[in-house]
Design a protein around this motif. Structure first.
Motif, short mmCIF file in Angstrom:
data_model
loop_
_atom_site.label_atom_id
_atom_site.label_comp_id
_atom_site.label_asym_id
_atom_site.label_seq_id
_atom_site.Cartn_x
_atom_site.Cartn_y
_atom_site.Cartn_z
N ALA A 55 0.83 -1.21 0.00
CA ALA A 55 0.00 0.00 0.00
C ALA A 55 0.86 1.26 0.00
CB ALA A 55 -0.94 -0.01 1.20
N THR A 56 1.99 1.23 0.69
CA THR A 56 2.87 2.41 0.72
C THR A 56 3.50 2.64 -0.65
OG1 THR A 56 3.28 2.08 3.07
CG2 THR A 56 4.84 3.48 1.87
N ASP A 57 3.95 1.56 -1.31
CA ASP A 57 4.49 1.71 -2.67
C ASP A 57 3.46 2.35 -3.58
OD1 ASP A 57 6.96 0.45 -2.09
OD2 ASP A 57 6.14 -1.54 -2.56
N ARG A 58 2.24 1.87 -3.52
CA ARG A 58 1.17 2.41 -4.37
C ARG A 58 0.88 3.87 -4.04
NH1 ARG A 58 -0.89 -1.51 -7.45
NH2 ARG A 58 -0.48 -3.65 -6.83
N ALA A 59 0.89 4.21 -2.76
CA ALA A 59 0.67 5.60 -2.35
C ALA A 59 1.79 6.49 -2.89
CB ALA A 59 0.56 5.70 -0.84
N ILE A 60 3.03 6.00 -2.83
CA ILE A 60 4.17 6.76 -3.36
C ILE A 60 3.98 7.00 -4.86
CG2 ILE A 60 6.64 6.61 -3.91
CD1 ILE A 60 6.94 5.12 -1.18
N LEU A 61 3.68 5.94 -5.60
CA LEU A 61 3.51 6.06 -7.05
C LEU A 61 2.40 7.05 -7.39
CD1 LEU A 61 3.95 2.32 -8.02
CD2 LEU A 61 5.55 4.19 -8.50
N ILE A 96 11.90 4.44 -3.50
CA ILE A 96 12.03 4.86 -4.90
C ILE A 96 13.13 4.05 -5.57
CG2 ILE A 96 12.72 6.77 -6.41
CD1 ILE A 96 11.28 8.65 -4.40
N ALA A 97 14.25 3.86 -4.89
CA ALA A 97 15.34 3.05 -5.46
C ALA A 97 14.86 1.63 -5.73
CB ALA A 97 16.54 3.04 -4.50
N ARG A 98 14.11 1.05 -4.81
CA ARG A 98 13.59 -0.32 -5.00
C ARG A 98 12.60 -0.36 -6.17
NH1 ARG A 98 8.93 -2.63 -3.48
NH2 ARG A 98 8.87 -4.88 -3.60
N LEU A 99 11.75 0.64 -6.27
CA LEU A 99 10.78 0.68 -7.38
C LEU A 99 11.50 0.72 -8.72
CD1 LEU A 99 8.15 3.10 -5.81
CD2 LEU A 99 7.83 0.66 -6.30
N ARG A 100 12.63 1.42 -8.79
CA ARG A 100 13.43 1.42 -10.02
C ARG A 100 14.07 0.07 -10.25
NH1 ARG A 100 17.62 5.33 -11.67
NH2 ARG A 100 17.14 4.37 -13.65
N GLU A 101 14.63 -0.52 -9.21
CA GLU A 101 15.32 -1.82 -9.33
C GLU A 101 14.38 -2.92 -9.83
OE1 GLU A 101 17.13 -2.72 -5.57
OE2 GLU A 101 18.36 -0.90 -5.63
N ILE A 102 13.14 -2.93 -9.37
CA ILE A 102 12.22 -3.99 -9.76
C ILE A 102 11.47 -3.67 -11.05
CG2 ILE A 102 11.96 -4.80 -7.37
CD1 ILE A 102 9.15 -3.46 -7.36
N GLY A 103 11.68 -2.47 -11.60
CA GLY A 103 11.05 -2.11 -12.86
C GLY A 103 9.65 -1.53 -12.74
N ALA A 104 9.23 -1.17 -11.53
CA ALA A 104 7.91 -0.54 -11.38
C ALA A 104 7.93 0.87 -11.96
CB ALA A 104 7.51 -0.49 -9.90
N ILE A 105 9.11 1.53 -11.92
CA ILE A 105 9.32 2.81 -12.57
C ILE A 105 10.62 2.71 -13.35
CG2 ILE A 105 8.03 4.17 -10.88
CD1 ILE A 105 10.69 5.01 -9.61
N THR A 106 10.74 3.50 -14.41
CA THR A 106 11.96 3.47 -15.21
C THR A 106 12.88 4.63 -14.88
OG1 THR A 106 10.83 4.63 -16.99
CG2 THR A 106 10.90 2.21 -17.12
N ARG A 107 12.32 5.67 -14.30
CA ARG A 107 13.15 6.82 -13.90
C ARG A 107 12.40 7.60 -12.85
NH1 ARG A 107 11.87 11.79 -15.68
NH2 ARG A 107 14.01 12.54 -15.63
N PHE A 108 13.14 8.43 -12.12
CA PHE A 108 12.54 9.35 -11.17
C PHE A 108 13.30 10.65 -11.28
CE2 PHE A 108 12.44 11.42 -7.01
CZ PHE A 108 11.09 11.62 -6.90
N GLY A 109 12.63 11.69 -11.65
CA GLY A 109 13.27 12.98 -11.78
C GLY A 109 12.36 13.97 -12.46
#
Length: 160
Positions: free
Chosen positions: A16-22, A54-67
């Motif tokens: 739920a926290t990952d989804r809230a962050i996204l 955010i780093a984990r979301l990038r590592e697992i491919g949930a996001i491709t970039r953050f910026g």
């Protein structure tokens, strides 16, 4: 060489926290002295926890970039959608060369005769032709330019 399609993340990968962050970060990011702390506080977590997630979301491919996404045209520069027809046996070589250019904002493979699509962003409009020419010289392949004729803002958001 065709790349495998992105895989859907396994059920339960995002909590739920990952989804809230996204969801929250698609709406913006605070411009404050401690932005991660402030964004994290709004989500009920610390700034350090937000950075780690955010780093984990990038590592697992949930996001491709953050910026940030800068509007180059508003700052006197230019954007241009570009496409190339890259032979399969040269894909890795060409994508590495194209992606190494600082003007390349993002790059996608498509199943089409024009199989590489990317966006050039430059600080001056004439930089588009210069960057495309440099890519052509380095790869020996033509770069097709598709300049923006009109801009539409669609407010695209993906609920997590």
């Amino acid at each position: 060489m065709t790349r495998p399609a992105r895989q859907t993340l396994p059920e339960g990968t995002l909590d739920a926290t990952d989804r809230a962050i996204l969801n929250a970060l698609q709406e913006g990011f605070p411009i404050t002295p401690r932005p991660y702390d402030d964004a994290g506080a709004a989500l009920g977590i610390t700034g350090d926890a937000l950075i780690a997630r955010i780093a984990r979301l990038r590592e697992i491919g949930a996001i491709t970039r953050f910026g940030p996404f800068f509007d180059a045209a508003a700052m006197g520069g230019a954007f241009c959608l570009c496409a190339m027809s890259v032979p399969a046996e040269r894909w890795d070589e060409v994508v590495t060369k194209v992606n190494a250019r600082p003007e390349v904002a993002h790059n996608y493979e498509r199943s089409h005769a024009l199989n590489m699509w990317f966006v050039l962003a430059t600080d001056r409009p004439e930089g588009i032709a210069r960057a495309a020419g440099a890519i052509e010289a380095e790869t020996g392949l033509s770069v097709m330019l598709f300049p923006k004729l009109e801009e539409y803002f669609i407010g695209f958001r993906v609920p997590a």
